[in-house]
Design an enzyme around this catalytic site. Structure first.
Site, mmCIF file in Angstrom:
data_model
loop_
_atom_site.group_PDB
_atom_site.id
_atom_site.type_symbol
_atom_site.label_atom_id
_atom_site.label_comp_id
_atom_site.label_asym_id
_atom_site.label_seq_id
_atom_site.Cartn_x
_atom_site.Cartn_y
_atom_site.Cartn_z
ATOM 1 N N ARG A 261 4.848 -0.229 40.773
ATOM 2 C CA ARG A 261 4.110 1.027 40.531
ATOM 3 C C ARG A 261 2.620 0.726 40.460
ATOM 4 N NH1 ARG A 261 6.036 3.835 35.140
ATOM 5 N NH2 ARG A 261 7.908 4.357 36.329
ATOM 6 N N ARG B 62 -0.445 4.036 29.862
ATOM 7 C CA ARG B 62 0.003 4.178 31.257
ATOM 8 C C ARG B 62 -1.049 4.927 32.080
ATOM 9 N NH1 ARG B 62 5.560 3.610 31.812
ATOM 10 N NH2 ARG B 62 6.347 2.126 30.287
ATOM 11 N N LYS C 258 5.517 2.657 25.198
ATOM 12 C CA LYS C 258 4.584 3.198 26.194
ATOM 13 C C LYS C 258 3.688 4.272 25.573
ATOM 14 C CE LYS C 258 8.088 4.615 28.770
ATOM 15 N NZ LYS C 258 9.004 5.355 29.678
ATOM 16 N N LYS D 37 0.810 7.557 26.650
ATOM 17 C CA LYS D 37 0.382 8.385 27.790
ATOM 18 C C LYS D 37 -0.751 9.341 27.431
ATOM 19 C CE LYS D 37 4.783 7.919 30.067
ATOM 20 N NZ LYS D 37 5.990 8.553 30.608
ATOM 21 N N CYS E 218 13.368 13.638 39.338
ATOM 22 C CA CYS E 218 13.098 12.194 39.196
ATOM 23 C C CYS E 218 13.894 11.415 40.251
ATOM 24 C CB CYS E 218 13.487 11.749 37.789
ATOM 25 S SG CYS E 218 15.274 11.642 37.581
ATOM 26 N N CYS F 192 17.263 3.970 39.987
ATOM 27 C CA CYS F 192 17.032 3.930 38.545
ATOM 28 C C CYS F 192 18.248 3.392 37.796
ATOM 29 C CB CYS F 192 16.673 5.315 38.018
ATOM 30 S SG CYS F 192 16.395 5.261 36.240
ATOM 31 N N CYS G 12 18.995 11.741 33.772
ATOM 32 C CA CYS G 12 19.353 11.339 32.408
ATOM 33 C C CYS G 12 18.380 12.045 31.467
ATOM 34 C CB CYS G 12 19.294 9.813 32.263
ATOM 35 S SG CYS G 12 17.662 9.175 31.855
ATOM 36 N N CYS H 239 11.819 12.076 32.870
ATOM 37 C CA CYS H 239 10.747 11.638 33.777
ATOM 38 C C CYS H 239 10.166 12.763 34.630
ATOM 39 C CB CYS H 239 11.249 10.505 34.666
ATOM 40 S SG CYS H 239 11.742 9.056 33.715
HETATM 41 FE FE1 SRM Z 1 10.004 7.603 33.413
HETATM 42 C C1 SRM Z 1 11.970 5.077 32.322
HETATM 43 C C2 SRM Z 1 10.636 6.819 36.576
HETATM 44 C C3 SRM Z 1 7.468 9.607 34.356
HETATM 45 C C4 SRM Z 1 10.057 9.103 30.333
HETATM 46 N N1 SRM Z 1 11.065 6.136 34.291
HETATM 47 C C5 SRM Z 1 11.773 5.168 33.670
HETATM 48 C C6 SRM Z 1 12.280 4.133 34.684
HETATM 49 C C7 SRM Z 1 11.250 3.058 34.810
HETATM 50 C C8 SRM Z 1 13.689 3.573 34.420
HETATM 51 C C9 SRM Z 1 13.814 2.304 33.630
HETATM 52 O O1 SRM Z 1 13.225 2.170 32.546
HETATM 53 O O2 SRM Z 1 14.546 1.434 34.100
HETATM 54 C C10 SRM Z 1 12.329 5.041 35.947
HETATM 55 C C11 SRM Z 1 12.240 4.325 37.288
HETATM 56 C C12 SRM Z 1 13.079 5.066 38.294
HETATM 57 C C13 SRM Z 1 12.907 4.629 39.686
HETATM 58 O O3 SRM Z 1 13.909 4.222 40.319
HETATM 59 O O4 SRM Z 1 11.813 4.698 40.214
HETATM 60 C C14 SRM Z 1 11.261 6.052 35.618
HETATM 61 N N2 SRM Z 1 9.126 8.014 35.130
HETATM 62 C C15 SRM Z 1 9.593 7.677 36.343
HETATM 63 C C16 SRM Z 1 8.843 8.391 37.448
HETATM 64 C C17 SRM Z 1 8.707 7.584 38.731
HETATM 65 C C18 SRM Z 1 9.566 9.710 37.707
HETATM 66 C C19 SRM Z 1 9.076 10.574 38.833
HETATM 67 O O5 SRM Z 1 9.873 11.387 39.266
HETATM 68 O O6 SRM Z 1 7.942 10.482 39.267
HETATM 69 C C20 SRM Z 1 7.526 8.684 36.697
HETATM 70 C C21 SRM Z 1 6.535 7.559 36.806
HETATM 71 C C22 SRM Z 1 5.231 7.936 36.148
HETATM 72 C C23 SRM Z 1 4.114 6.948 36.337
HETATM 73 O O7 SRM Z 1 3.558 6.872 37.435
HETATM 74 O O8 SRM Z 1 3.752 6.289 35.358
HETATM 75 C C24 SRM Z 1 8.038 8.783 35.273
HETATM 76 N N3 SRM Z 1 8.892 9.044 32.484
HETATM 77 C C25 SRM Z 1 7.985 9.845 33.098
HETATM 78 C C26 SRM Z 1 7.677 10.971 32.270
HETATM 79 C C27 SRM Z 1 6.763 12.132 32.628
HETATM 80 C C28 SRM Z 1 5.329 11.894 32.299
HETATM 81 O O9 SRM Z 1 4.936 10.806 31.880
HETATM 82 O O10 SRM Z 1 4.558 12.835 32.462
HETATM 83 C C29 SRM Z 1 8.426 10.830 31.112
HETATM 84 C C30 SRM Z 1 8.505 11.845 29.942
HETATM 85 C C31 SRM Z 1 7.283 11.871 29.122
HETATM 86 C C32 SRM Z 1 7.348 10.832 28.059
HETATM 87 O O11 SRM Z 1 7.008 9.685 28.339
HETATM 88 O O12 SRM Z 1 7.767 11.165 26.953
HETATM 89 C C33 SRM Z 1 9.183 9.607 31.250
HETATM 90 N N4 SRM Z 1 10.829 7.139 31.621
HETATM 91 C C34 SRM Z 1 10.776 7.921 30.499
HETATM 92 C C35 SRM Z 1 11.598 7.314 29.489
HETATM 93 C C36 SRM Z 1 11.825 7.857 28.058
HETATM 94 C C37 SRM Z 1 10.745 7.414 27.141
HETATM 95 C C38 SRM Z 1 11.003 7.815 25.711
HETATM 96 O O13 SRM Z 1 10.060 8.141 25.019
HETATM 97 O O14 SRM Z 1 12.154 7.775 25.262
HETATM 98 C C39 SRM Z 1 12.158 6.156 30.058
HETATM 99 C C40 SRM Z 1 13.107 5.157 29.376
HETATM 100 C C41 SRM Z 1 12.411 4.214 28.479
HETATM 101 O O15 SRM Z 1 11.187 4.122 28.400
HETATM 102 O O16 SRM Z 1 13.145 3.507 27.799
HETATM 103 C C42 SRM Z 1 11.656 6.083 31.396
HETATM 104 FE FE1 SF4 Z 2 15.807 7.365 35.611
HETATM 105 FE FE2 SF4 Z 2 16.367 9.061 33.693
HETATM 106 FE FE3 SF4 Z 2 13.851 8.704 34.429
HETATM 107 FE FE4 SF4 Z 2 15.482 9.970 36.031
HETATM 108 S S1 SF4 Z 2 14.868 10.657 33.982
HETATM 109 S S2 SF4 Z 2 14.087 8.315 36.620
HETATM 110 S S3 SF4 Z 2 17.404 8.951 35.665
HETATM 111 S S4 SF4 Z 2 15.120 7.195 33.489
#
Ligand code: SRM
Ligand code: SF4
Length: 547
Positions: free
Chosen positions: A70, A139, A201, A203, A422, A428, A467, A471
């Site tokens: 990324r 981030r 993390k 943000k 997502c 993922c 899930c 995201c």
């Molecule tokens: Fe996310 C984890 C993809 C934005 C909350 N996110 C992941 C992972 C890295 C899975 C992993 O940990 O193994 C995913 C990779 C999937 C893949 O195959 O690419 C993933 N997140 C994404 C992206 C690519 C989704 C998308 O459709 O674009 C976004 C990348 C953003 C970036 O460029 O940095 C992405 N993730 C978000 C957002 C939205 C936002 O930031 O505006 C959230 C919700 C907001 C927040 O952070 O509260 C988000 N991602 C999570 C979480 C839950 C965090 C938590 O507080 O519990 C995880 C899991 C974790 O961190 O354990 C996670």
């Molecule tokens: Fe993966 Fe869940 Fe984030 Fe979708 S919402 S990219 S399934 S961690």
């Protein structure tokens, strides 16, 4: 993989070095759990192709491992060379697609371990980086996607870059490992983060009064410029947003940020740093599920937070400036930048840039980046804006997109262009269900049922995730599907159209095979009961949730 204690790992990592170098010199296609965790800080995740798991396991083969890398792109702004660097990476080392993320960045999937270094070097040669795109640090900083080149919008971009730089880890490990830097004599001190970085993390999002094109309240810190006579007089700060939750774990929940206070331009970086330090010192380091700053804000309250921030800065923040009229904006189609140039906001379904079946978006964007004097912005709704288009190139670029089978943003339905999903399967590791791969058909089903209910081309902000991690920010939508298991989704309704009220669970579990039935019921009732100009989010909040 065996669980590791991430706090201990960070502490003993020698400034994010750990065993990365030796693990990247061995023959294995994957890495240990320790290295997997540390690599996040360097901007990558080890994944495997989940479509192939069963077959490979039955053949006694190990999983098909690869890396997702990324880039960190404050405000999503890139020049053509940076675009082309990513295009090249995806073709030469990746899976031939690019993925625009919900945080205005690029991800490339499918990179083999032996190619990781080349990919990181290529990104850095284009003057971008992957450092702290992931990991327990700040981030990618996101910014309003308003294309107008006003002084205010430019100032917000500059602020994003300043904050991103200020909060970048200072460890020299990244340069040393990936860019062939000289080994540093010792790990550099982290003046802001300390040896264990943040508990989780972090943000930050930046916008201006009324413009909620980026879901500002879902961030740990939301920074909102307050304008007086078209000048920024300072910033409202909102604290403790975040969306992740875990099914069947009630202590986890999505949350919108609370107002903290108002700060003048000259103090903004100092206050942001202080907030980060409060989370560093008081955030939960025992349980990673409860470690985001939102839980600290929820348990201690805003006034406690005020006092802790003041302990670092030595001053109290002013009262928040009331802001009420928030707008959801897509900024798609043509916009006059008001500097003699144009932006075309191009809808990219679920952020996936690829060439497939006569839809040649990837080739089209490559040609635009190669042949035109333009720039790009990746948006928080996974779209791409082609910026700085001269009047004479408007038609040529339109024709080029059409020749490549790329539908104009205006040709898609309102709900489709307001939808995001997502990646989920197959990349993922946390996905419980499909998301990106099924969302296009689900949107078609929604459109069909809206039309049948007498509401053709009605706009409902709709999101899907595989899930509950959130995201694609499902809980900030009006209607959302959150993966539970197999083909079953938790159904959410009742969020506001402008992202200022979260959804709630309407149905605990509903199979995708019965979505047609669900949409028919919902939209028939909505069409007959809605007040004039009422949004789906407001109607479902009052009719389906508040019974
Ligand atoms: Fe996310 C984890 C993809 C934005 C909350 N996110 C992941 C992972 C890295 C899975 C992993 O940990 O193994 C995913 C990779 C999937 C893949 O195959 O690419 C993933 N997140 C994404 C992206 C690519 C989704 C998308 O459709 O674009 C976004 C990348 C953003 C970036 O460029 O940095 C992405 N993730 C978000 C957002 C939205 C936002 O930031 O505006 C959230 C919700 C907001 C927040 O952070 O509260 C988000 N991602 C999570 C979480 C839950 C965090 C938590 O507080 O519990 C995880 C899991 C974790 O961190 O354990 C996670
Ligand atoms: Fe993966 Fe869940 Fe984030 Fe979708 S919402 S990219 S399934 S961690």
């Amino acid at each position: 993989m065996a669980k590791v204690n991430v706090e201990e790992l960070k502490l003993n990592s020698d400034g994010l070095r750990g065993d990365i170098v030796s693990e990247f010199s061995n023959e294995k296609s994957n890495v240990t759990e320790e290295t997997y965790q540390l690599l996040k800080f360097h901007g990558m995740y080890l994944q495997d192709d989940r479509d192939q798991r069963k077959q490979r396991s039955s053949q006694g083969l190990e999983r098909a491992f690869s890396f997702m890398i990324r880039s960190r792109i404050p405000g999503g702004l890139i020049n053509p060379a940076q675009y082309l660097a990513h295009d090249k990476i995806s073709d030469q080392w990746g899976n031939h697609t690019l993925r625009i993320t919900t945080r205005e960045a690029f991800q490339v999937h499918g990179i083999l371990k032996g190619d990781v270094k080349s990919v990181i070097q290529t990104i850095n040669q284009s003057l971008l980086s992957t450092i702290s795109a992931c990991g327990d640090v700040n981030r990618n900083v996101i910014v309003t996607t308003d294309p107008v080149k006003s002084k205010v919008n430019l100032q917000l971009q500059v602020l994003a870059e300043k904050i991103a730089d200020h909060l970048t880890p200072k460890s020299t490990a990244y340069h040393e490992i990936w860019l062939n830097g000289e080994p540093a004599l010792k790990a550099v001190e982290e003046p802001i983060y300390g040896k264990t970085y943040l508990p989780r993390k972090f943000k930050i999002a930046i916008t201006k009064f009324g413009d909620n094109s980026i879901d500002v309240f879902t961030n740990d810190i939301g920074i909102v410029a307050i304008l007086r006579n078209d000048q920024i007089s300072g910033y409202n700060l909102y604290l403790g947003g975040g969306l992740g939750k875990t099914h069947n774990m009630e202590e986890t929940f999505p949350r919108l940020a609370d107002p903290l206070g108002f700060v003048k331009e000259e103090k903004i970086i100092e206050v942001v740093e202080a907030i980060v330090k409060v989370q560093r010192d008081h955030g939960n380091r025992e349980n990673r599920k409860l470690a985001r700053m939102k839980y600290l804000v929820a348990s201690k309250g805003i006034s406690w937070f005020h006092d802790r921030v003041a302990e670092f800065t030595g001053f109290k923040l002013d009262s928040i400036v009331p802001v009420s009229d928030w707008q959801y904006a897509k900024y798609l189609g043509w916009t006059d930048q008001q500097d003699g140039k144009w932006t075309y906001g191009l809808f990219v379904e679920n952020g996936r840039i690829l060439d497939k079946d006569g839809f040649n978006l990837k080739s089209a964007l490559k040609k635009i980046a190669t042949n035109f004097n333009v720039s790009f912005r990746l948006t928080a709704t996974q779209d791409i804006q082609i910026r700085d288009i001269s009047e004479k190139d408007k038609l040529v670029i339109s024709d080029l997109l059409a020749d490549h089978g790329v539908g104009f943003s205006e040709s898609h339905s309102e709900t489709r262009t307001a939808s995001i999903a997502c990646p989920a399967l197959p990349t993922c590791g946390l996905a419980l269900t499909e998301s990106e791969r099924v969302m296009p058909d689900i949107i078609s089903l929604i459109d069909k049922n809206l039309t049948e209910a007498g509401l053709p081309n009605f706009q409902i902000v709709t999101r899907m995730t595989g899930c509950p991690n959130g995201c694609a920010r499902p809980y900030a939508a009006e209607l959302a599907f959150v993966g539970k298991s197999g083909i079953n989704y938790e159904i959410h309704v009742g969020g506001s159209h402008n992202g200022t009220r979260l959804t709630q669970v309407y149905l605990d579990s509903w199979p995708a095979s019965r979505f047609d039935e669900l949409f028919k019921d919902l939209f028939t009732r909505f069409a007959s009961e809605k007040n004039e100009n009422e949004t789906f989010g407001d109607w479902s909040n009052r009719s389906l949730l508040n019974r």
